[in-house]
Scaffold this motif. Structure first.
Motif, mmCIF file in Angstrom:
data_model
loop_
_atom_site.group_PDB
_atom_site.id
_atom_site.type_symbol
_atom_site.label_atom_id
_atom_site.label_comp_id
_atom_site.label_asym_id
_atom_site.label_seq_id
_atom_site.Cartn_x
_atom_site.Cartn_y
_atom_site.Cartn_z
ATOM 1 N N GLN A 58 8.071 8.638 0.827
ATOM 2 C CA GLN A 58 7.796 9.297 -0.450
ATOM 3 C C GLN A 58 9.034 9.998 -0.983
ATOM 4 O OE1 GLN A 58 4.231 11.703 -0.258
ATOM 5 N NE2 GLN A 58 3.374 10.230 1.167
ATOM 6 N N MET A 59 9.817 10.572 -0.099
ATOM 7 C CA MET A 59 11.063 11.207 -0.525
ATOM 8 C C MET A 59 11.962 10.175 -1.195
ATOM 9 S SD MET A 59 11.593 13.631 2.830
ATOM 10 C CE MET A 59 13.297 14.007 2.567
ATOM 11 N N ALA A 60 12.043 8.980 -0.631
ATOM 12 C CA ALA A 60 12.856 7.919 -1.235
ATOM 13 C C ALA A 60 12.350 7.582 -2.631
ATOM 14 C CB ALA A 60 12.860 6.681 -0.343
ATOM 15 N N GLY A 61 11.037 7.462 -2.780
ATOM 16 C CA GLY A 61 10.458 7.162 -4.084
ATOM 17 C C GLY A 61 10.677 8.274 -5.093
ATOM 18 N N ILE A 62 10.497 9.515 -4.651
ATOM 19 C CA ILE A 62 10.651 10.663 -5.544
ATOM 20 C C ILE A 62 12.125 10.906 -5.867
ATOM 21 C CG2 ILE A 62 10.411 13.182 -5.638
ATOM 22 C CD1 ILE A 62 7.678 12.769 -4.172
ATOM 23 N N PHE A 63 12.991 10.791 -4.890
ATOM 24 C CA PHE A 63 14.414 11.068 -5.107
ATOM 25 C C PHE A 63 15.114 9.957 -5.886
ATOM 26 C CE2 PHE A 63 14.766 13.619 -0.864
ATOM 27 C CZ PHE A 63 13.931 14.601 -1.379
ATOM 28 N N PHE A 64 14.787 8.679 -5.586
ATOM 29 C CA PHE A 64 15.578 7.563 -6.109
ATOM 30 C C PHE A 64 14.787 6.534 -6.906
ATOM 31 C CE2 PHE A 64 17.572 8.825 -1.991
ATOM 32 C CZ PHE A 64 18.648 9.497 -2.539
ATOM 33 N N GLY A 73 9.869 1.906 2.581
ATOM 34 C CA GLY A 73 8.587 1.702 3.250
ATOM 35 C C GLY A 73 8.508 0.373 3.967
ATOM 36 N N LEU A 74 8.992 -0.680 3.331
ATOM 37 C CA LEU A 74 8.982 -2.017 3.924
ATOM 38 C C LEU A 74 9.843 -2.070 5.180
ATOM 39 C CD1 LEU A 74 8.212 -5.091 3.435
ATOM 40 C CD2 LEU A 74 10.460 -5.263 2.373
ATOM 41 N N VAL A 75 11.065 -1.594 5.062
ATOM 42 C CA VAL A 75 12.002 -1.632 6.194
ATOM 43 C C VAL A 75 11.510 -0.754 7.345
ATOM 44 C CG1 VAL A 75 14.334 -0.948 6.909
ATOM 45 C CG2 VAL A 75 14.007 -2.267 4.813
ATOM 46 N N ALA A 76 11.033 0.444 7.020
ATOM 47 C CA ALA A 76 10.576 1.369 8.067
ATOM 48 C C ALA A 76 9.406 0.781 8.849
ATOM 49 C CB ALA A 76 10.193 2.709 7.456
ATOM 50 N N CYS A 98 3.696 0.311 -0.539
ATOM 51 C CA CYS A 98 3.041 0.941 -1.697
ATOM 52 C C CYS A 98 3.175 2.464 -1.683
ATOM 53 C CB CYS A 98 1.571 0.537 -1.762
ATOM 54 S SG CYS A 98 1.364 -1.148 -2.381
ATOM 55 N N ILE A 99 3.299 3.061 -0.508
ATOM 56 C CA ILE A 99 3.511 4.511 -0.458
ATOM 57 C C ILE A 99 4.795 4.865 -1.195
ATOM 58 C CG2 ILE A 99 4.059 6.451 1.080
ATOM 59 C CD1 ILE A 99 2.092 5.235 3.104
ATOM 60 N N GLY A 100 5.874 4.157 -0.915
ATOM 61 C CA GLY A 100 7.132 4.414 -1.609
ATOM 62 C C GLY A 100 7.083 4.019 -3.067
ATOM 63 N N LEU A 101 6.459 2.886 -3.337
ATOM 64 C CA LEU A 101 6.362 2.396 -4.708
ATOM 65 C C LEU A 101 5.571 3.360 -5.587
ATOM 66 C CD1 LEU A 101 6.834 -0.048 -6.678
ATOM 67 C CD2 LEU A 101 4.562 -0.821 -5.985
ATOM 68 N N PHE A 102 4.380 3.764 -5.130
ATOM 69 C CA PHE A 102 3.524 4.612 -5.958
ATOM 70 C C PHE A 102 4.054 6.034 -6.093
ATOM 71 C CE2 PHE A 102 0.687 1.108 -5.749
ATOM 72 C CZ PHE A 102 -0.064 1.205 -6.912
ATOM 73 N N SER A 103 4.667 6.563 -5.034
ATOM 74 C CA SER A 103 5.232 7.910 -5.180
ATOM 75 C C SER A 103 6.324 7.902 -6.246
ATOM 76 C CB SER A 103 5.766 8.443 -3.848
ATOM 77 O OG SER A 103 6.844 7.669 -3.378
ATOM 78 N N GLY A 104 7.146 6.863 -6.260
ATOM 79 C CA GLY A 104 8.197 6.758 -7.269
ATOM 80 C C GLY A 104 7.658 6.480 -8.660
#
Length: 190
Positions: A58-64, A73-76, A98-104
């Motif tokens: 989520q930090m990745a999505g929110i920050f970048f 999310g995929l790589v992790a 989707c966690i990273g995608l939706f947070s961003g």
């Protein structure tokens, strides 16, 4: 692969992330997600895991932005499964993506009019990311692949609501810290 092809592939990957700095921070966030989610989590039975592996995503999505968040999310998930010896469940991998995608998406696009209201933007982004990625998609993956009973899956809802509240607090405190925000801006600059 020739040297020119390798250079072109590296440039394409950097272009996806915007800069080498963002690529490096995204890799660190993926590593942090693996440690917090796969190695530092508490397992309750075979189907419930309490951890904070979603927070770096989520930090990745929110920050970048949503693309970087989805990539983290995929790589992790894939690397974390390989490290732990888990079979890769494609539905759960989609859930983590989707966690990273939706947070961003929610933070940068849906809540753009709330520019000056940081805490609600983070909270809504975090809850939306967990609602779609953790509560719906990942729960469906657990049911489809492992036949996890519905009674067990329903326990994921309160767990991820509490997790989302804690993650919101951590991300908010980080972004309110002037030193952290200044360093984050240096990374974002191209």
């Amino acid at each position: 692969m020739t040297t020119n092809n390798r250079e072109a592939a590296v440039k394409q990957n950097i272009r996806l992330f915007g800069s080498t700095k963002v690529l490096i921070v995204a890799a660190l966030l993926a590593a942090m997600s693996i440690v917090l989610g796969k190695l530092g989590s508490i397992n309750i039975g075979n189907s419930i895991r309490i951890g904070f592996g979603g927070m770096p995503i989520q930090m990745a999505g929110i920050f970048f932005g949503p693309v970087v968040g989805a990539a983290v999310g995929l790589v992790a998930d894939i690397i974390g499964c390989l490290i732990k010896g888990y079979a890769i469940n494609p539905i759960i991998t989609i859930g983590m993506t989707c966690i990273g995608l939706f947070s961003g998406l929610v933070f940068h696009y849906a809540l753009r009019p709330m520019k000056n209201r940081l805490l609600p933007r983070i909270a809504i982004s975090t809850v939306a990311a967990h609602a779609v990625g953790s509560m719906l998609i990942t729960s469906f993956g657990l049911y489809a692949y492992y036949h996890t009973p519905f009674e067990t899956l329903i326990l994921r809802v309160p767990i991820y609501l509490i997790t989302a509240a804690l993650e919101t607090a951590v991300i908010y405190l980080m972004l309110k810290n002037k030193a952290f925000s200044a360093e984050l801006e240096k990374v974002r600059r191209k």
